[in-house]
Scaffold this motif. Sequence first.
Motif, PDB file in Angstrom:
ATOM      1  N   ARG A 167     -60.159 -11.103 -12.846  1.00  0.00           N
ATOM      2  CA  ARG A 167     -60.886 -10.753 -14.074  1.00  0.00           C
ATOM      3  C   ARG A 167     -60.082  -9.773 -14.919  1.00  0.00           C
ATOM      4  O   ARG A 167     -60.049  -9.867 -16.156  1.00  0.00           O
ATOM      5  N   ALA A 168     -59.435  -8.829 -14.260  1.00  0.00           N
ATOM      6  CA  ALA A 168     -58.660  -7.830 -14.993  1.00  0.00           C
ATOM      7  C   ALA A 168     -57.480  -8.454 -15.724  1.00  0.00           C
ATOM      8  O   ALA A 168     -57.046  -7.948 -16.759  1.00  0.00           O
ATOM      9  N   SER A 169     -56.957  -9.553 -15.215  1.00  0.00           N
ATOM     10  CA  SER A 169     -55.850 -10.232 -15.892  1.00  0.00           C
ATOM     11  C   SER A 169     -56.291 -10.750 -17.254  1.00  0.00           C
ATOM     12  O   SER A 169     -55.519 -10.738 -18.218  1.00  0.00           O
TER      13      SER A 169
ATOM     14  N   GLN B  63     -53.261  -1.297 -12.500  1.00  0.00           N
ATOM     15  CA  GLN B  63     -54.196  -0.469 -13.266  1.00  0.00           C
ATOM     16  C   GLN B  63     -53.517   0.134 -14.483  1.00  0.00           C
ATOM     17  O   GLN B  63     -54.063   0.123 -15.590  1.00  0.00           O
ATOM     18  N   GLN B  64     -52.310   0.651 -14.302  1.00  0.00           N
ATOM     19  CA  GLN B  64     -51.587   1.252 -15.424  1.00  0.00           C
ATOM     20  C   GLN B  64     -51.254   0.204 -16.478  1.00  0.00           C
ATOM     21  O   GLN B  64     -51.373   0.449 -17.684  1.00  0.00           O
ATOM     22  N   ALA B  65     -50.847  -0.970 -16.028  1.00  0.00           N
ATOM     23  CA  ALA B  65     -50.512  -2.037 -16.971  1.00  0.00           C
ATOM     24  C   ALA B  65     -51.748  -2.474 -17.750  1.00  0.00           C
ATOM     25  O   ALA B  65     -51.669  -2.748 -18.956  1.00  0.00           O
TER      26      ALA B  65
ATOM     27  N   LYS C 162     -52.495  -2.358 -21.763  1.00  0.00           N
ATOM     28  CA  LYS C 162     -52.660  -3.693 -22.345  1.00  0.00           C
ATOM     29  C   LYS C 162     -51.362  -4.505 -22.271  1.00  0.00           C
ATOM     30  O   LYS C 162     -51.039  -5.280 -23.170  1.00  0.00           O
ATOM     31  N   ASP C 163     -50.650  -4.328 -21.165  1.00  0.00           N
ATOM     32  CA  ASP C 163     -49.384  -5.040 -20.932  1.00  0.00           C
ATOM     33  C   ASP C 163     -49.657  -6.165 -19.932  1.00  0.00           C
ATOM     34  O   ASP C 163     -49.591  -5.963 -18.722  1.00  0.00           O
ATOM     35  N   LYS C 164     -49.953  -7.342 -20.448  1.00  0.00           N
ATOM     36  CA  LYS C 164     -50.354  -8.450 -19.579  1.00  0.00           C
ATOM     37  C   LYS C 164     -49.215  -8.913 -18.676  1.00  0.00           C
ATOM     38  O   LYS C 164     -49.444  -9.275 -17.515  1.00  0.00           O
ATOM     39  N   THR C 165     -47.992  -8.929 -19.171  1.00  0.00           N
ATOM     40  CA  THR C 165     -46.863  -9.373 -18.344  1.00  0.00           C
ATOM     41  C   THR C 165     -46.708  -8.474 -17.125  1.00  0.00           C
ATOM     42  O   THR C 165     -46.564  -8.948 -15.991  1.00  0.00           O
ATOM     43  N   ALA C 166     -46.747  -7.168 -17.363  1.00  0.00           N
ATOM     44  CA  ALA C 166     -46.618  -6.216 -16.254  1.00  0.00           C
ATOM     45  C   ALA C 166     -47.825  -6.312 -15.333  1.00  0.00           C
ATOM     46  O   ALA C 166     -47.695  -6.210 -14.103  1.00  0.00           O
ATOM     47  N   TYR C 167     -49.018  -6.522 -15.921  1.00  0.00           N
ATOM     48  CA  TYR C 167     -50.214  -6.634 -15.093  1.00  0.00           C
ATOM     49  C   TYR C 167     -50.108  -7.827 -14.156  1.00  0.00           C
ATOM     50  O   TYR C 167     -50.350  -7.707 -12.946  1.00  0.00           O
TER      51      TYR C 167
END
Length: 237
Positions: free
Chosen positions: A102-104, A161-163, A167-172
């Motif tokens: 969901r967080a993605s 969490q930090q990503a 709002k950095d989807k690639t890093a997330y």
Amino acid sequence: LVNEGKPLPAAEILLLYEAGKHTRIGTSSKSMRVWAREGSRTTDFPDAVAFYKSGTFLDTEIIDAIAKARTAEQYTDAQRRQAIQKGIQRILYHWTRHYLQRASTELNPGLVDEAWAIYVGEERDGKYPNSLAATAQSREANFNRPGSIDTPLRQAMSRAQQAAANKDKTAYDAAAADAHSRLNAVFYLGAVRYLNEALKSAQAGNADAAGVAQVEGYSYYLSIQPEVAKADAAADR
């Protein structure tokens, strides 16, 4: 109780599974069985639903083991105990993945907090004894690889969490994939360990111990079976 030769307390286990309040969000709460059977599990885990041909795949093995029916009809109480315990861990595995997935989409760091909370469980005297984190640490110890699963998994969640906050989807997605891989390792190593324990017990002529270990290894494997089957059907067979 079962380890002391007493009957499996099936009624008490069913009550805890169905009516125990295991998660609270605001003023609402939810039991493990309610979460396992919710319709959104079919959209969360379509590969597992397709593989098992059931939207309630997380619930079936536990209920069968509690009732000594269908897939667990021939199980001893010791085997049922393992199927139930590992079935609960299977729910926790999917619950953790649910929040990471969901967080993605939402890039909400609070959802990663939810995943973390499900993974580490309730704190007791600074430790988390009844959790997937504790299981990860046990598997590290079994294979003499301390620090190889639990700590890197928590670090991956922290990066996720930090990503999400940035709002950095690639890093997330990279961090979440790392966490997912570490989660899978917990259940892969559980399957490996207990199927090997079953083999050793069988070779020693202890059929009862072999049967219990076999169910334990198989129950660990169920958590990752759909992914294994999709990647390599021959390996699954």
